[in-house]
Each structure stands twice: as C-alpha cells, then as structure tokens.
Design an enzyme around this catalytic site. Sequence first.
Site, short mmCIF file in Angstrom:
data_model
loop_
_atom_site.label_atom_id
_atom_site.label_comp_id
_atom_site.label_asym_id
_atom_site.label_seq_id
_atom_site.Cartn_x
_atom_site.Cartn_y
_atom_site.Cartn_z
N SER A 7 0.99 -1.30 -0.09
CA SER A 7 -0.08 0.16 0.24
C SER A 7 0.93 1.48 -0.09
CB SER A 7 -0.84 0.11 1.18
OG SER A 7 -1.49 1.31 1.50
N HIS A 32 -0.89 -1.29 -4.15
CA HIS A 32 -2.07 -1.08 -3.66
C HIS A 32 -2.43 0.21 -3.31
CE1 HIS A 32 -5.55 -2.91 -1.49
NE2 HIS A 32 -5.51 -1.87 -0.64
N ASP A 34 -4.85 2.97 -1.62
CA ASP A 34 -6.06 3.21 -0.70
C ASP A 34 -6.53 4.47 -0.92
OD1 ASP A 34 -6.39 0.40 0.81
OD2 ASP A 34 -4.28 0.97 1.43
N MET A 36 -9.55 7.03 0.46
CA MET A 36 -10.67 7.15 1.60
C MET A 36 -11.05 8.75 1.33
SD MET A 36 -8.04 6.23 4.64
CE MET A 36 -7.15 4.61 4.61
N HIS A 65 -8.13 0.50 -4.14
CA HIS A 65 -9.12 0.19 -3.24
C HIS A 65 -9.87 1.45 -2.66
CE1 HIS A 65 -9.53 -1.55 1.05
NE2 HIS A 65 -10.76 -1.45 0.30
N MET A 67 -12.23 2.99 -0.67
CA MET A 67 -12.89 2.94 0.53
C MET A 67 -13.72 4.10 0.55
SD MET A 67 -10.34 1.51 3.35
CE MET A 67 -8.64 1.92 2.10
N MET A 136 -10.84 -7.53 4.45
CA MET A 136 -10.14 -6.80 5.17
C MET A 136 -9.69 -7.45 6.73
SD MET A 136 -10.06 -3.59 3.90
CE MET A 136 -9.16 -3.02 5.39
N GLY A 141 -9.74 2.13 7.13
CA GLY A 141 -9.68 3.71 7.43
C GLY A 141 -8.72 4.20 8.38
N PHE A 142 -7.97 3.21 8.94
CA PHE A 142 -6.86 3.75 9.67
C PHE A 142 -5.77 2.71 9.81
CE2 PHE A 142 -10.95 3.99 11.97
CZ PHE A 142 -10.87 5.44 12.34
N GLY A 143 -4.49 3.42 9.94
CA GLY A 143 -3.20 2.62 9.74
C GLY A 143 -2.93 2.02 11.01
N GLY A 144 -1.85 1.27 11.01
CA GLY A 144 -1.27 0.69 12.17
C GLY A 144 -1.98 -0.36 12.85
N ASP A 175 -6.03 -7.73 3.37
CA ASP A 175 -5.49 -6.01 3.48
C ASP A 175 -5.59 -5.73 4.85
OD1 ASP A 175 -4.94 -3.59 2.99
OD2 ASP A 175 -6.70 -3.08 2.02
N GLY A 176 -4.33 -5.25 5.43
CA GLY A 176 -4.40 -4.76 6.94
C GLY A 176 -3.56 -5.81 7.56
N GLY A 177 -2.37 -5.16 8.20
CA GLY A 177 -1.45 -5.96 9.38
C GLY A 177 -0.87 -7.02 8.61
#
Length: 194
Positions: A7, A32, A34, A36, A65, A67, A136, A141-144, A175-177
Amino acid sequence: MKKISPSILSADFARLGEECAAMEKAGADELHIDVMDGHFVPNISYGAPIMKSLRKVNKMYFDTHLMISEPLRYAEDFARGGADRITFHLECDDDPMAVIEKIRSLGLSPAIALKPKTPAEAVFPYIPYLDMVLVMTVEPGFGGQSFMEDMMPKVRAIRDYADKNGFTALSVQVDGGVDKNTAVLAAKAGADNF
Ligand code: ZN
C-alpha cells in the site's frame, strides 16, 4: 500465483514516485492504492489526481481500493487516473452489480472488499462476476492496526466457495496488518494476494 501489493498509504508522499519505483525494484507485483473519502471511513487519503501523476512515472499494476461511499460516481475518474483493478466495498451506497458493470465497461478488473463484520456469504452472489475478493484484516480507514487472525475462516470460506463453483481463477486478497508472519496464515487460509 501469489502476489504482493504494498500500500502506498505508508509512503512519504513528497517522494511518492521514488518510493513506488523502489517498491517495483524490490519485486512488488502491484501497487495497492487506498482511497478514503472521509465519509465511508473517517479519514481522507488522496484521490484520482495523485494517481494520475503517479501513472505518468510508474507502469506497475494499479490495484485501487476505494473506501468510498459512491464508487459508481467516481469509477471513471479512477479509470482515467490509470487504475487497472478497482476494488469497492460491498457496504457502499451503490448497487454492487451496477458498480461491477461500470468497472467492466471501463475495461478494468472488478473486485469487492468486505469489512471485518460482513460475512463471507454476502459476497457469494457476486463471485461469478468478480476477479478478486478483498477480505479486510483490520477495520478500514486507519493505519497501524494489528492483523485479525479471526478473519481466516472468512478467507477459507470464500476460497472454497469459489473453487467448488468453478471460479478457481478468483483471487482472494488480505489487507491490513499483513507482514511476513501473518501472510503465511493468510496463504494457508487460501489468500493469494497480500
Ligand atoms: Zn486497501
């Protein structure tokens, strides 16, 4: 074939071109992107103009992607911005079939994303018309955030449904982590795009 799609959300935007070139050199298969809108998710990231600038200096596959609440309204902007795949959320405001048809009419590859609370079964009716399903593994909508391992049965359910019904070419993206450890868990559950 398994694909890595990093991403650009974690990039230094002042040096976006260089950072994406570095991803390509490092062997990334796709970028990727993202998007938003501050409505579907609380944050705002960037839109089609940023992508269009990046397209001028980068030839990679743009995995977009969205969102956003109204993918139907903006699909064409992202097509002009250089998108290759457009992933929209099943939870958006538009009729999913209408969005899929729009994306196909633009000559792009359609995919649907599912938020953590949306069950696998919700996407089954659309699988015949899709190239990819995105599961997901964090709240969008949030990183980390950390990887939600409890999404693995959903990945498995989608993979199995697609295979049993003859849609073996369907990709399943997480997608995510995702890191070198969680990617292994996702691959075991049937994901092929990370
Ligand atoms: Zn994403």
